[in-house]
Design a protein around this motif. Sequence first.
Motif, PDB file in Angstrom:
ATOM      1  N   GLY A  72      70.163  50.092  22.749  1.00  0.00           N
ATOM      2  CA  GLY A  72      69.879  48.883  23.523  1.00  0.00           C
ATOM      3  C   GLY A  72      70.342  48.975  24.962  1.00  0.00           C
ATOM      4  O   GLY A  72      69.916  48.200  25.818  1.00  0.00           O
ATOM      5  N   SER A  73      71.210  49.962  25.247  1.00  0.00           N
ATOM      6  CA  SER A  73      71.699  50.152  26.610  1.00  0.00           C
ATOM      7  C   SER A  73      70.709  50.979  27.420  1.00  0.00           C
ATOM      8  O   SER A  73      69.981  51.809  26.867  1.00  0.00           O
ATOM      9  CB  SER A  73      73.055  50.874  26.576  1.00  0.00           C
ATOM     10  N   VAL A  74      70.686  50.762  28.749  1.00  0.00           N
ATOM     11  CA  VAL A  74      69.884  51.613  29.629  1.00  0.00           C
ATOM     12  C   VAL A  74      70.712  52.778  30.145  1.00  0.00           C
ATOM     13  O   VAL A  74      70.238  53.598  30.933  1.00  0.00           O
ATOM     14  CB  VAL A  74      69.293  50.824  30.824  1.00  0.00           C
ATOM     15  N   VAL A 130      80.747  38.892  38.026  1.00  0.00           N
ATOM     16  CA  VAL A 130      81.220  38.470  36.703  1.00  0.00           C
ATOM     17  C   VAL A 130      81.979  39.626  36.056  1.00  0.00           C
ATOM     18  O   VAL A 130      81.714  40.795  36.335  1.00  0.00           O
ATOM     19  CB  VAL A 130      80.051  38.028  35.792  1.00  0.00           C
ATOM     20  N   PRO A 131      82.945  39.334  35.192  1.00  0.00           N
ATOM     21  CA  PRO A 131      83.720  40.397  34.542  1.00  0.00           C
ATOM     22  C   PRO A 131      82.907  41.159  33.505  1.00  0.00           C
ATOM     23  O   PRO A 131      81.817  40.722  33.101  1.00  0.00           O
ATOM     24  CB  PRO A 131      84.881  39.636  33.882  1.00  0.00           C
ATOM     25  N   VAL A 132      83.433  42.286  33.071  1.00  0.00           N
ATOM     26  CA  VAL A 132      82.800  43.114  32.046  1.00  0.00           C
ATOM     27  C   VAL A 132      82.489  42.271  30.813  1.00  0.00           C
ATOM     28  O   VAL A 132      83.311  41.468  30.365  1.00  0.00           O
ATOM     29  CB  VAL A 132      83.729  44.286  31.663  1.00  0.00           C
ATOM     30  N   GLY A 133      81.275  42.429  30.299  1.00  0.00           N
ATOM     31  CA  GLY A 133      80.874  41.704  29.092  1.00  0.00           C
ATOM     32  C   GLY A 133      80.153  40.409  29.349  1.00  0.00           C
ATOM     33  O   GLY A 133      79.500  39.872  28.448  1.00  0.00           O
ATOM     34  N   GLU A 134      80.259  39.880  30.579  1.00  0.00           N
ATOM     35  CA  GLU A 134      79.576  38.627  30.894  1.00  0.00           C
ATOM     36  C   GLU A 134      78.232  38.894  31.567  1.00  0.00           C
ATOM     37  O   GLU A 134      78.059  39.878  32.277  1.00  0.00           O
ATOM     38  CB  GLU A 134      80.447  37.739  31.793  1.00  0.00           C
ATOM     39  N   VAL A 135      77.269  37.986  31.353  1.00  0.00           N
ATOM     40  CA  VAL A 135      75.901  38.175  31.820  1.00  0.00           C
ATOM     41  C   VAL A 135      75.741  37.730  33.271  1.00  0.00           C
ATOM     42  O   VAL A 135      76.280  36.697  33.688  1.00  0.00           O
ATOM     43  CB  VAL A 135      74.920  37.392  30.921  1.00  0.00           C
ATOM     44  N   GLY A 136      75.001  38.512  34.025  1.00  0.00           N
ATOM     45  CA  GLY A 136      74.711  38.179  35.416  1.00  0.00           C
ATOM     46  C   GLY A 136      73.511  38.967  35.908  1.00  0.00           C
ATOM     47  O   GLY A 136      72.901  39.733  35.158  1.00  0.00           O
ATOM     48  N   GLU A 137      73.172  38.791  37.191  1.00  0.00           N
ATOM     49  CA  GLU A 137      72.078  39.550  37.800  1.00  0.00           C
ATOM     50  C   GLU A 137      72.614  40.873  38.329  1.00  0.00           C
ATOM     51  O   GLU A 137      73.657  40.923  38.971  1.00  0.00           O
ATOM     52  CB  GLU A 137      71.435  38.768  38.950  1.00  0.00           C
ATOM     53  N   VAL A 190      68.549  40.644  34.596  1.00  0.00           N
ATOM     54  CA  VAL A 190      69.756  40.060  34.011  1.00  0.00           C
ATOM     55  C   VAL A 190      70.308  40.983  32.930  1.00  0.00           C
ATOM     56  O   VAL A 190      69.553  41.590  32.165  1.00  0.00           O
ATOM     57  CB  VAL A 190      69.422  38.685  33.383  1.00  0.00           C
ATOM     58  N   GLY A 191      71.623  41.080  32.874  1.00  0.00           N
ATOM     59  CA  GLY A 191      72.245  41.887  31.831  1.00  0.00           C
ATOM     60  C   GLY A 191      73.754  41.857  31.937  1.00  0.00           C
ATOM     61  O   GLY A 191      74.334  40.942  32.533  1.00  0.00           O
ATOM     62  N   TYR A 192      74.388  42.892  31.386  1.00  0.00           N
ATOM     63  CA  TYR A 192      75.848  42.963  31.397  1.00  0.00           C
ATOM     64  C   TYR A 192      76.281  44.419  31.249  1.00  0.00           C
ATOM     65  O   TYR A 192      75.474  45.313  30.946  1.00  0.00           O
ATOM     66  CB  TYR A 192      76.437  42.123  30.263  1.00  0.00           C
ATOM     67  N   GLN A 193      77.552  44.663  31.462  1.00  0.00           N
ATOM     68  CA  GLN A 193      78.144  45.999  31.345  1.00  0.00           C
ATOM     69  C   GLN A 193      79.247  45.961  30.295  1.00  0.00           C
ATOM     70  O   GLN A 193      80.001  44.983  30.229  1.00  0.00           O
ATOM     71  CB  GLN A 193      78.718  46.425  32.696  1.00  0.00           C
ATOM     72  N   ASP A 194      79.346  47.008  29.473  1.00  0.00           N
ATOM     73  CA  ASP A 194      80.444  47.031  28.497  1.00  0.00           C
ATOM     74  C   ASP A 194      81.659  47.741  29.081  1.00  0.00           C
ATOM     75  O   ASP A 194      81.618  48.265  30.201  1.00  0.00           O
ATOM     76  CB  ASP A 194      79.995  47.625  27.157  1.00  0.00           C
ATOM     77  N   LYS A 195      82.736  47.786  28.310  1.00  0.00           N
ATOM     78  CA  LYS A 195      84.008  48.335  28.804  1.00  0.00           C
ATOM     79  C   LYS A 195      83.943  49.839  29.071  1.00  0.00           C
ATOM     80  O   LYS A 195      84.781  50.389  29.785  1.00  0.00           O
ATOM     81  CB  LYS A 195      85.128  48.044  27.806  1.00  0.00           C
ATOM     82  N   ASP A 196      82.918  50.520  28.508  1.00  0.00           N
ATOM     83  CA  ASP A 196      82.775  51.965  28.693  1.00  0.00           C
ATOM     84  C   ASP A 196      81.805  52.329  29.808  1.00  0.00           C
ATOM     85  O   ASP A 196      81.460  53.505  29.972  1.00  0.00           O
ATOM     86  CB  ASP A 196      82.315  52.612  27.381  1.00  0.00           C
ATOM     87  N   GLY A 197      81.340  51.332  30.556  1.00  0.00           N
ATOM     88  CA  GLY A 197      80.442  51.608  31.674  1.00  0.00           C
ATOM     89  C   GLY A 197      78.982  51.727  31.318  1.00  0.00           C
ATOM     90  O   GLY A 197      78.175  52.219  32.115  1.00  0.00           O
ATOM     91  N   ASN A 198      78.612  51.269  30.119  1.00  0.00           N
ATOM     92  CA  ASN A 198      77.203  51.262  29.737  1.00  0.00           C
ATOM     93  C   ASN A 198      76.567  49.946  30.186  1.00  0.00           C
ATOM     94  O   ASN A 198      77.143  48.882  29.975  1.00  0.00           O
ATOM     95  CB  ASN A 198      77.059  51.414  28.224  1.00  0.00           C
ATOM     96  N   PHE A 199      75.389  50.056  30.787  1.00  0.00           N
ATOM     97  CA  PHE A 199      74.698  48.885  31.315  1.00  0.00           C
ATOM     98  C   PHE A 199      73.617  48.417  30.346  1.00  0.00           C
ATOM     99  O   PHE A 199      72.967  49.226  29.693  1.00  0.00           O
ATOM    100  CB  PHE A 199      74.058  49.205  32.667  1.00  0.00           C
ATOM    101  N   TYR A 200      73.432  47.104  30.285  1.00  0.00           N
ATOM    102  CA  TYR A 200      72.420  46.505  29.420  1.00  0.00           C
ATOM    103  C   TYR A 200      71.559  45.567  30.263  1.00  0.00           C
ATOM    104  O   TYR A 200      72.079  44.812  31.087  1.00  0.00           O
ATOM    105  CB  TYR A 200      73.065  45.725  28.272  1.00  0.00           C
TER     106      TYR A 200
END
Length: 291
Positions: free
Chosen positions: A97-99, A118-125, A159-169
Amino acid sequence: MSKFDIERFCANIQKHKITFAYVVPPVILLLGKHPVVDKYDLSSLRMMNSGAAPLTPELVEAVYKRLNVPIKQGYGLSETSPTTHTQPWEEWDKTIGSVGRLLPNQTAKYMSSEEKEVPVGEVGELWIKGPNVFLGYHNNPEGTKNALTEDGYFKTGDVGYQDKDGNFYITDRVKELIKYKGFQVAPAELEGLLISHPKINDVAVVGVYNKEQATEVPRAYIVPVPGVEASQATADDIMVWLHGKIANHKRLRGGVRFVDEVPKSASGKILRRVLKVRAQEEQERGQKAKL
C-alpha cells in the motif's frame, strides 16, 4: 499493443516470457478478478510495478494470492520529473500500500489545511522540494503561484501520510476528498475495501450533496460481477458488509448505484467528474418526478 486488452496482455506475457511489467491499478484489478487470466501461464512474471493512481492493499493481496506475483508501487508527477518515490523490490510485502521511500536529493513533508507540518502517522497534503521540481507552469503565473511555495516546495495536491520508517502512503487527491459534516472521507479508501467484495467487479466512490443534511455524502457506483443481480437487496448487502469495516462518518449515506462500467482515463484514473455530473442529473430527475 495499440490499446490495452486483458487477454492480449496475458497472451503476450506467456508468449514472450515477460519478467517485469509496468501497470496501472485498473490492470491490477483485471488480473485479480477477470476469468480470462486463468487461461494463461503468467509464471515468468517476477514483479509488477504500479503507478498513476493509488493502489490499495486489498488489490495487491488479491493478485498475489491468485498469481503469486509481487507488486510494488512508485509515485511521481510531471511536475517532479517524474518519479519521487519507489518501493524497494525486497520490501514490497512489508509495506503493502506504500509508494515507497523518498528518492535522493529531495525533501518532503505532509502539511495540514492550515499549512502546518503534521507529525508522522497523521494525514496531510504532500509537499516536495528538490532539483527535479519544475520551475512553473508555462504562461500561467497564477497556477505557478498556487503550486509553489516561496521556499521552493511543490504542493502535490495528493493526500497521505508517512510511517515511522520513512515509507510514504498516498490515499487520495485533496480535491477528491468528500467533506461529510466536517469529517474528511477518502474515496480511494472505500473503493479499496469495496473491490474486495465478491459481488463487485469495479467501483468508484464520489461525494454527492444532500440538501436535507446540508453536506456531502459518499455514494458508490458499482459494476457487479456477471450474474449478480443489480438490485436493492444486493446494494443493501454490500452496504451492511462495508459499514462493519469503517468508521460511522465514512458510511455510504449516498447509497449505491449500479453501472456497466466506471469511467476512467487512459492512465487508469477514475473520472469522478463524470460520475458527479451523472449524480447531479439523477438528482434533477428525482426532483422533477416529485413535481
